[in-house]
Design an enzyme around this catalytic site. Structure first.
Site, PDB file in Angstrom:
ATOM      1  N   ASP A  16       0.819  -1.214   0.000  1.00 54.76           N
ATOM      2  CA  ASP A  16       0.000   0.000   0.000  1.00 54.76           C
ATOM      3  C   ASP A  16       0.857   1.270   0.000  1.00 54.76           C
ATOM      4  O   ASP A  16       1.914   1.298   0.626  1.00 54.76           O
ATOM      5  CB  ASP A  16      -0.909  -0.017   1.242  1.00 54.76           C
ATOM      6  CG  ASP A  16      -2.077   0.948   1.104  1.00 54.76           C
ATOM      7  OD1 ASP A  16      -2.280   1.497   0.006  1.00 54.76           O
ATOM      8  OD2 ASP A  16      -2.784   1.156   2.106  1.00 54.76           O
ATOM      9  N   HIS A  33       3.131   3.139  -9.140  1.00 57.42           N
ATOM     10  CA  HIS A  33       2.997   1.678  -9.233  1.00 57.42           C
ATOM     11  C   HIS A  33       4.273   1.054  -9.824  1.00 57.42           C
ATOM     12  O   HIS A  33       4.679  -0.032  -9.432  1.00 57.42           O
ATOM     13  CB  HIS A  33       1.780   1.298 -10.083  1.00 57.42           C
ATOM     14  CG  HIS A  33       0.473   1.663  -9.449  1.00 57.42           C
ATOM     15  ND1 HIS A  33       0.187   1.364  -8.130  1.00 57.42           N
ATOM     16  CD2 HIS A  33      -0.613   2.316  -9.926  1.00 57.42           C
ATOM     17  CE1 HIS A  33      -1.029   1.808  -7.839  1.00 57.42           C
ATOM     18  NE2 HIS A  33      -1.535   2.393  -8.903  1.00 57.42           N
ATOM     19  N   LEU A 127      11.262 -20.540  -3.711  1.00 61.34           N
ATOM     20  CA  LEU A 127      10.202 -19.648  -3.221  1.00 61.34           C
ATOM     21  C   LEU A 127       8.950 -19.751  -4.094  1.00 61.34           C
ATOM     22  O   LEU A 127       9.035 -19.730  -5.318  1.00 61.34           O
ATOM     23  CB  LEU A 127      10.700 -18.193  -3.263  1.00 61.34           C
ATOM     24  CG  LEU A 127       9.652 -17.127  -2.923  1.00 61.34           C
ATOM     25  CD1 LEU A 127       9.347 -17.123  -1.424  1.00 61.34           C
ATOM     26  CD2 LEU A 127      10.104 -15.745  -3.370  1.00 61.34           C
TER      27      LEU A 127
HETATM   28  C1  FPP Z   1      -1.688   0.030  -3.537  1.00 57.78           C
HETATM   29  O1  FPP Z   1      -1.263   1.380  -3.511  1.00 57.78           O
HETATM   30  C2  FPP Z   1      -1.135  -0.659  -4.702  1.00 57.78           C
HETATM   31  C3  FPP Z   1      -1.855  -1.295  -5.683  1.00 57.78           C
HETATM   32  C4  FPP Z   1      -3.325  -1.380  -5.685  1.00 57.78           C
HETATM   33  C5  FPP Z   1      -1.201  -1.884  -6.848  1.00 57.78           C
HETATM   34  C6  FPP Z   1       0.016  -2.710  -6.577  1.00 57.78           C
HETATM   35  C7  FPP Z   1       0.661  -2.972  -7.866  1.00 57.78           C
HETATM   36  C8  FPP Z   1       1.973  -3.060  -8.068  1.00 57.78           C
HETATM   37  C9  FPP Z   1       3.017  -2.907  -7.019  1.00 57.78           C
HETATM   38  C10 FPP Z   1       2.386  -3.279  -9.480  1.00 57.78           C
HETATM   39  C11 FPP Z   1       3.196  -4.477  -9.751  1.00 57.78           C
HETATM   40  C12 FPP Z   1       2.472  -5.773  -9.669  1.00 57.78           C
HETATM   41  C13 FPP Z   1       2.817  -6.855 -10.404  1.00 57.78           C
HETATM   42  C14 FPP Z   1       2.294  -8.195 -10.040  1.00 57.78           C
HETATM   43  C15 FPP Z   1       3.726  -6.772 -11.555  1.00 57.78           C
HETATM   44  P1  FPP Z   1      -2.346   2.531  -3.703  1.00 57.78           P
HETATM   45  O2  FPP Z   1      -2.427   2.863  -5.143  1.00 57.78           O
HETATM   46  O3  FPP Z   1      -3.627   2.107  -3.077  1.00 57.78           O
HETATM   47  O4  FPP Z   1      -1.678   3.710  -2.906  1.00 57.78           O
HETATM   48  P2  FPP Z   1      -2.451   4.925  -2.184  1.00 57.78           P
HETATM   49  O5  FPP Z   1      -3.301   4.302  -1.094  1.00 57.78           O
HETATM   50  O6  FPP Z   1      -1.319   5.748  -1.635  1.00 57.78           O
HETATM   51  O7  FPP Z   1      -3.246   5.628  -3.241  1.00 57.78           O
END
Ligand code: FPP
Length: 240
Positions: A16, A33, A127
């Site tokens: 997050d 991201h 893993l």
């Molecule tokens: C949460 O942060 C993050 C996500 C919903 C997306 C996670 C995705 C990745 C790390 C991309 C890579 C994944 C793969 C499998 C290649 P948020 O956007 O909710 O952050 P915020 O709460 O600060 O807005």
């Protein structure tokens, strides 16, 4: 220093804070991201090096579809980029990729890459890197209830014969699919303290860690601090 005899078998992570990191760094959410993907790469490496058997990351939830089309398609594109860039290295390190969730709803290009990753790594014994994609715990439990109900309807067993083990077996993590043990440790970055529909059944006895750091800044050093703290805990699983 980590105690090799007390490494959590299964670490699950809610990655997050990518959006807040982007805002802080004056860039786009998608760049956030992308930075999150880089952090994830390092955490996979550390998990593998430290002998964690299962690492499960929450990459896209059943609720994340509510985000803008640009953001959603950007995340799916990152999956393609990730597999294209990292599959060779993952395979070389004996990492096995599993997907938790109905990934068939993703764009064709992402589905293709994911299936390539699953196929290439299917016999690896290191893993197990479990990616929760279009995953939601309530959806997972609902699907399990449906599967079990069908079996009761077909006369395979009676309602009285339904056990906790049987329910666990029918979840994405269960023996019918992947046989992943319950998480020992669940980490959510960015200071938020919620499970947000992640591994609700499986987390009954998990330990939790809520570091304040935003996901793209979550480094192996931060991860190590949490592992050390985990090793100092006394887990009793409801006993004394
Ligand atoms: C949460 O942060 C993050 C996500 C919903 C997306 C996670 C995705 C990745 C790390 C991309 C890579 C994944 C793969 C499998 C290649 P948020 O956007 O909710 O952050 P915020 O709460 O600060 O807005």
């Amino acid at each position: 220093m980590l105690d090799e005899r007390n490494i959590p078998k299964h670490v699950a992570i809610i990655m997050d804070g990518n959006g807040r990191w982007a805002q802080k760094n004056n860039t786009t959410r998608l760049a956030g991201h992308n930075a999150g993907m880089r952090a994830m790469k390092e955490i996979v490496k550390s998990s593998s090096a430290w002998g964690v058997e299962h690492l499960t990351v929450y990459a896209f939830s059943t609720e994340n579809w509510k985000r803008s089309v640009e953001e959603v398609s950007g995340i799916f594109k990152l999956i393609v980029i990730y597999v294209d860039k990292e599959l060779k290295e993952l395979h070389k390190n004996n990492v096995k990729v599993n997907i938790l969730g109905d990934y068939s709803k993703l764009p064709k290009e992402s589905v293709e890459r994911l299936e390539k990753a699953l196929g290439t790594t299917k016999n690896n014994t290191g893993l197990q890197f479990n990616i929760a994609l279009n995953y939601g715990s309530r959806d997972e439990i609902t699907k399990a209830v449906r599967l079990i109900s069908e079996k009761v309807k077909n006369g395979e067993f009676t309602p009285e014969q339904i056990t906790e083990e049987m329910i666990g077996q029918h979840l994405y993590t269960g023996g019918l699919f992947h046989n992943i043990p319950d998480p020992d440790l669940i980490i959510r970055t960015s200071g938020e303290r919620r499970l947000s529909n992640y591994l609700l059944w499986q987390s009954a006895y998990s330990e939790f860690a809520f570091p304040d750091v935003l996901w793209p800044d979550f480094s192996p050093a931060e991860y190590m601090k949490i592992m050390e703290e985990y090793q100092s805990r006394d887990r009793r699983f409801g006993g004394r």
